[in-house]
Write a protein that holds these residues in place. Structure first.
Motif, mmCIF file in Angstrom:
data_model
loop_
_atom_site.group_PDB
_atom_site.id
_atom_site.type_symbol
_atom_site.label_atom_id
_atom_site.label_comp_id
_atom_site.label_asym_id
_atom_site.label_seq_id
_atom_site.Cartn_x
_atom_site.Cartn_y
_atom_site.Cartn_z
ATOM 1 N N TRP B 294 2.590 13.432 -27.812
ATOM 2 C CA TRP B 294 3.425 12.251 -27.635
ATOM 3 C C TRP B 294 4.500 12.145 -28.725
ATOM 4 O O TRP B 294 5.028 11.082 -28.965
ATOM 5 C CB TRP B 294 2.521 11.014 -27.652
ATOM 6 N N LYS B 295 4.767 13.270 -29.357
ATOM 7 C CA LYS B 295 5.656 13.233 -30.510
ATOM 8 C C LYS B 295 7.022 12.636 -30.177
ATOM 9 O O LYS B 295 7.462 11.647 -30.782
ATOM 10 C CB LYS B 295 5.836 14.669 -31.043
ATOM 11 N N VAL B 296 7.686 13.205 -29.190
ATOM 12 C CA VAL B 296 9.060 12.780 -28.886
ATOM 13 C C VAL B 296 9.119 11.341 -28.353
ATOM 14 O O VAL B 296 9.908 10.531 -28.853
ATOM 15 C CB VAL B 296 9.744 13.797 -27.941
ATOM 16 N N PRO B 297 8.270 10.969 -27.371
ATOM 17 C CA PRO B 297 8.334 9.569 -26.909
ATOM 18 C C PRO B 297 8.072 8.567 -28.028
ATOM 19 O O PRO B 297 8.778 7.555 -28.144
ATOM 20 C CB PRO B 297 7.228 9.477 -25.855
ATOM 21 N N LEU B 298 7.100 8.864 -28.885
ATOM 22 C CA LEU B 298 6.791 7.920 -29.967
ATOM 23 C C LEU B 298 7.951 7.831 -30.954
ATOM 24 O O LEU B 298 8.323 6.751 -31.392
ATOM 25 C CB LEU B 298 5.507 8.328 -30.685
ATOM 26 N N LEU B 299 8.535 8.992 -31.272
ATOM 27 C CA LEU B 299 9.647 8.983 -32.230
ATOM 28 C C LEU B 299 10.830 8.187 -31.683
ATOM 29 O O LEU B 299 11.455 7.412 -32.407
ATOM 30 C CB LEU B 299 10.087 10.415 -32.554
ATOM 31 N N ILE B 300 11.129 8.377 -30.398
ATOM 32 C CA ILE B 300 12.267 7.646 -29.809
ATOM 33 C C ILE B 300 12.017 6.138 -29.900
ATOM 34 O O ILE B 300 12.883 5.374 -30.317
ATOM 35 C CB ILE B 300 12.487 8.059 -28.332
ATOM 36 N N GLU B 301 10.792 5.739 -29.550
ATOM 37 C CA GLU B 301 10.545 4.307 -29.453
ATOM 38 C C GLU B 301 10.232 3.674 -30.815
ATOM 39 O O GLU B 301 10.322 2.458 -30.951
ATOM 40 C CB GLU B 301 9.451 4.041 -28.412
ATOM 41 N N GLU B 302 9.913 4.532 -31.809
ATOM 42 C CA GLU B 302 9.753 3.992 -33.164
ATOM 43 C C GLU B 302 11.104 3.897 -33.870
ATOM 44 O O GLU B 302 11.245 3.214 -34.875
ATOM 45 C CB GLU B 302 8.832 4.896 -33.999
ATOM 46 N N SER B 303 12.103 4.610 -33.328
ATOM 47 C CA SER B 303 13.402 4.640 -34.003
ATOM 48 C C SER B 303 14.395 3.660 -33.405
ATOM 49 O O SER B 303 15.605 3.830 -33.566
ATOM 50 C CB SER B 303 13.998 6.053 -33.952
ATOM 51 N N GLY B 304 13.923 2.707 -32.636
ATOM 52 C CA GLY B 304 14.842 1.707 -32.085
ATOM 53 C C GLY B 304 15.358 2.022 -30.706
ATOM 54 O O GLY B 304 16.357 1.469 -30.268
ATOM 55 N N GLY B 305 14.684 2.923 -30.019
ATOM 56 C CA GLY B 305 15.075 3.216 -28.636
ATOM 57 C C GLY B 305 13.973 2.794 -27.679
ATOM 58 O O GLY B 305 12.869 2.438 -28.102
ATOM 59 N N ILE B 306 14.293 2.804 -26.400
ATOM 60 C CA ILE B 306 13.258 2.626 -25.389
ATOM 61 C C ILE B 306 13.551 3.621 -24.268
ATOM 62 O O ILE B 306 14.703 3.776 -23.844
ATOM 63 C CB ILE B 306 13.193 1.170 -24.852
ATOM 64 N N ILE B 307 12.510 4.330 -23.844
ATOM 65 C CA ILE B 307 12.685 5.297 -22.759
ATOM 66 C C ILE B 307 12.655 4.507 -21.454
ATOM 67 O O ILE B 307 11.604 4.134 -20.953
ATOM 68 C CB ILE B 307 11.578 6.375 -22.779
ATOM 69 N N ILE B 308 13.833 4.259 -20.938
ATOM 70 C CA ILE B 308 13.958 3.379 -19.788
ATOM 71 C C ILE B 308 13.768 4.163 -18.494
ATOM 72 O O ILE B 308 13.373 3.641 -17.466
ATOM 73 C CB ILE B 308 15.330 2.655 -19.830
ATOM 74 N N ALA B 309 14.028 5.463 -18.577
ATOM 75 C CA ALA B 309 13.875 6.327 -17.407
ATOM 76 C C ALA B 309 13.570 7.727 -17.891
ATOM 77 O O ALA B 309 13.792 8.048 -19.058
ATOM 78 C CB ALA B 309 15.159 6.340 -16.587
ATOM 79 N N ASP B 310 13.024 8.541 -17.023
ATOM 80 C CA ASP B 310 12.807 9.932 -17.378
ATOM 81 C C ASP B 310 13.005 10.791 -16.149
ATOM 82 O O ASP B 310 13.015 10.294 -15.038
ATOM 83 C CB ASP B 310 11.408 10.137 -17.955
#
Lengths: 344, 435
Positions: B294-310
């Motif tokens: 879960w490295k990339v999803p967690l990093l994105i969402e810990e850095s002020g982003g939200i994965i709105i779509a994939d």
């Protein structure tokens, strides 16, 4: 952002939805009717009343006004006292007999034909043609029996489609030769004046039906060729979806105008996932709707406007039917499992 | 030909000592997996999330509750089939009453046994991890599969299918690289028919239309639920990492129960405000992100982003495309299933792959994404090359994209974090500029 309203509407609907089945679709109120069902009703209505065949005959058969309207569909003058005739009949009838009057008789019927075709394109084929309903019923029967349709590869479909133009050309040229003085074919005037009359499967199909219900005298002449072609029609339409529409000469007359018709099949390429479902459900084996990646205009000359593609497209608003730029129908995702999964 | 392995199989590529040492690592792999799963779940629970996620948390441990359930199911005569890719058609297995379980593995610890065998450090970690899982016997579910079905989208999976035959019954499916032609489609249809024959032989049952019809309907409900979920995701009521977990629980869960729980989650999402209204809206694409990697999803969402779509084959693609049957005849259903997996799929193994670029654009517009993160697993050349193409296409549309190359281990964590943080910072700056 532009679709937010739609989604909110959908959620309200879903919140009210009782069954889990209804909730499954997830994107708004389901269209209550499948286009397929509306079309079936129209076809039956058209067969019974519009084409004046069974019930309509006594009502309209004697009207002097109606019987001079020539429709793009309904291929021949196959009914005794039928209220409406096909343009293709009128063309042959005039071309062989009216050399001296420079075919002036043909102007009005052709004008009506062109206007009607420009209005509705080949929609006649899927919605009103008396040969359309039998083909669709045969397809339903085949599906009930669990038999897969004969698939016509796109390149073969193109070849078969060109046959219908050849058919029209041969027939019109023949009738022209009958009437034109240089050919000396007067001898054929009695033998084979309006050739398509002899071949048309409509004739065998409906005149026998009319005899059975007492609308036509049992002595009515039915050409042998028409019976044979009707048998061929049953066989091919059972095996392949709407096979007759691939080769129908009346369809060939409408096909070139299908592009400019005011009824248009539209695609929003930005919403397409290229899943190929539209091609798979298309009885006319049209690849264009699936393949188009840029343009919005996807009406092809083969299209009979049955809108199976719009009915089955899983992307909301990707395919739509427009009349004069006004959107009449649009594709909308819905779960086939909500329809009882019959798909018939 | 160094002797016989499990179930009297001939060991062609592995040898007994290698398997021995791999099996010795079994406990370590399971322990590491549990630790990783619990760690990630704790991190995910720290933020505001829907209550209905509890079900998916419970199913998240690959060796946990669901594994026990499947064990009991198998012991009472149930059928379990392993799959190694998106392309293995779940409807076909379900028609035979078998539970399909997708074994694409995201466990870092399981990479080591495969590294010893393959000697190719540059190979895709997903494939190595899956092979290591089988060699070590760490996954109880993988041990009870009747058959493992391996489609061949890429070189790594192609070879994985070959090597796995040492330890388990494998059915390879030749995936055409050119999907747009009649020939490609026909060859895939033949593969589907071949799979049906294989399963008929394996289980001694003839596939009847009504069996397939029922299975298709079950999955159509799952697809409908997923579409509903996808549409709701757009409102931002759920973190992307949670959404990805929901998708991946479907890899091994009972599909009817999964559908029910997704619908329950949707009911809850309908009334929920966005979890992070200010966050940069990111679309995640590229190589599969497999739980618990879960490295990339967690990093994105810990850095002020939200994965709105994939657009991951381990995310939205899993359930998005519906099977639409034109004719409910046997052939008609098989064609519908075959095409559902092949034609709309945007796997980089296809060429040409215009569908992928268009799909990324379509999704980004539809979900109002402000930027794309393209995840590339080390060794995944196909995705790496598609990233280059995607970058060109997205730049033309003035949409920023970040290509992130990553491994399963935590070694590159800080480096990836720095890049993602900078990317999200840039998106925020753009947002302020445009007012």
């Amino acid at each position: 952002m532009r679709r937010r309203g739609g989604i909110e509407l959908a959620t309200r609907h879903l919140a009210q939805g009782a069954g889990r089945e209804a909730q499954g679709t997830g994107k708004g109120p389901r269209r209550r009717w499948k286009i397929e069902s509306i079309r079936l009703v129209t076809q039956v209505f058209g067969l019974v009343l519009g084409n004046g065949m069974l019930i309509g005959l006594p009502l309209f058969g004697t009207s002097n006004v109606l019987r001079h309207i020539y429709f793009p569909n309904a291929s021949t003058k196959f009914f005794i006292n039928a209220p409406t005739y096909a343009t293709f009949y009128k063309v042959q009838d005039t071309v062989y007999s009216a050399w001296n009057s420079m075919y002036i008789d043909l102007l009005l019927p052709l004008l009506i034909f062109v206007v009607l075709t420009i209005l509705l394109g080949r929609a006649w084929c899927a919605w009103l043609c008396p040969l359309g309903l039998p083909q669709d019923l045969l397809t339903r029967l085949r599906r009930r029996l669990g038999i897969r349709h004969l698939e016509i590869a796109p390149h073969h479909a193109d070849l078969i489609h060109s046959l219908k133009y050849l058919g029209v050309f041969v027939i019109v040229f023949y009738t022209f030769a009958l009437g034109a003085p240089g050919f000396n074919l007067k001898a054929m005037w009695n033998a084979l004046p309006v050739p398509y009359e002899q071949f048309d499967p409509n004739r065998a199909m409906y005149v026998y039906a009319q005899m059975a219900v007492g609308l036509a005298p049992t002595s009515t002449y039915v050409p042998t060729m028409s019976v044979l072609i009707a048998l061929l029609f049953f066989g091919t339409s059972f095996a392949a979806r709407r096979f007759w529409c691939h080769i129908c000469p009346q369809g060939a007359m409408m096909a070139p105008l299908n592009h400019v018709a005011l009824v248009k099949l539209r695609k929003d390429p930005g919403k397409c996932t290229h899943c190929r479902i539209c091609y798979r459900v298309c009885p006319m084996e049209i690849l264009k709707v699936y393949e188009e990646r840029r343009g919005r205009e996807v009406t092809s000359d083969k299209c009979v406007h049955c809108y199976h593609c719009v009915d089955n497209c899983p992307e909301d608003g990707c395919l739509s039917v427009e009349f004069l730029g006004k959107r009449l129908l649009g594709s909308r995702y819905r779960c086939q499992c909500d329809e009882g999964g019959s798909g018939v | 030909m160094t002797g016989s392995g499990k179930g009297g199989r001939v060991l062609r590529y592995m040898n007994a000592e290698m398997l021995e040492s791999a099996r010795a690592a079994r406990g370590r792999i399971q322990e590491a997996a549990r630790e990783q799963v619990q760690g990630h779940l704790a991190a995910m629970r720290a933020n505001d999330r829907p209550r209905a996620m509890a079900y998916f948390d419970g199913m998240a441990d690959p060796f946990g509750k669901r594994a026990e359930e499947l064990g009991r199911f198998r012991a009472s005569g149930g059928r379990v089939v392993g799959t190694l890719c998106y392309f293995a058609p779940a409807e076909i297995f379900a028609a035979f009453g078998a539970v399909p379980v997708r074994f694409c593995s995201g466990l870092y610890e399981a990479v080591h046994p495969a590294n010893d065998l393959l000697g190719d450090a540059g190979l895709c970690p997903l494939v190595k991890s899956t092979l290591g899982l089988k060699m070590s016997g760490a996954s109880p579910v993988l041990e009870l599969c009747d058959l493992v079905v391996v489609p061949t989208p890429c070189d790594a999976k192609l070879k994985l299918g070959e090597i796995l035959q040492d330890t388990v019954e494998v059915h390879l499916m030749n995936l055409p690289a050119v999907k747009g032609t009649e020939e490609g489609r026909a060859s895939w249809m033949n593969e589907i028919k071949g799979l049906v024959r294989r399963l008929e032989g394996l289980y001694g049952v003839r596939l009847m239309p009504r069996m397939l019809r029922k299975a298709i309907a079950t999955y159509q409900r799952a697809q409908a639920a997923w579409r509903r979920f996808s549409a709701l995701r757009r409102k931002g009521g759920i973190w992307g990492r949670d959404a990805l977990l929901v998708a991946q629980v479907s890899f091994h869960d009972d599909i009817a129960r999964w559908t029910e729980n997704v619908n329950r989650l949707c009911d809850e999402l309908e009334g929920r405000p966005p979890v992070a209204p200010e966050a940069a809206r990111i679309m995640l694409g590229g190589s599969p992100v497999i739980w618990p990697n879960w490295k990339v999803p967690l990093l994105i969402e810990e850095s002020g982003g939200i994965i709105i779509a994939d657009e991951l084959c381990s995310g939205s693609r899993t359930m998005y495309d519906p099977v639409v049957v034109g004719e409910w005849t046997m052939e008609g259903m098989l064609v519908a299933v075959a095409e559902r997996y092949l034609v709309p799929c945007t796997c980089p193994s296809f060429s040409p792959n215009l569908d992928r670029e268009e799909n990324m654009l379509r999704r980004m517009r539809e979900f109002g994404a402000e930027g794309a993160v393209f995840h590339v697993l080390r060794g995944c050349h196909l995705n790496s090359l598609d990233a280059t193409k995607a970058n060109v296409v997205l730049r033309r549309e003035r949409l920023p994209m970040l290509k992130v190359e990553s491994e399963y281990d935590e070694g590159d964590l800080e480096q990836v974090r720095t890049r993602i943080e900078a990317f999200i910072e840039m998106i925020r700056a753009r947002r302020e500029q445009s007012g």
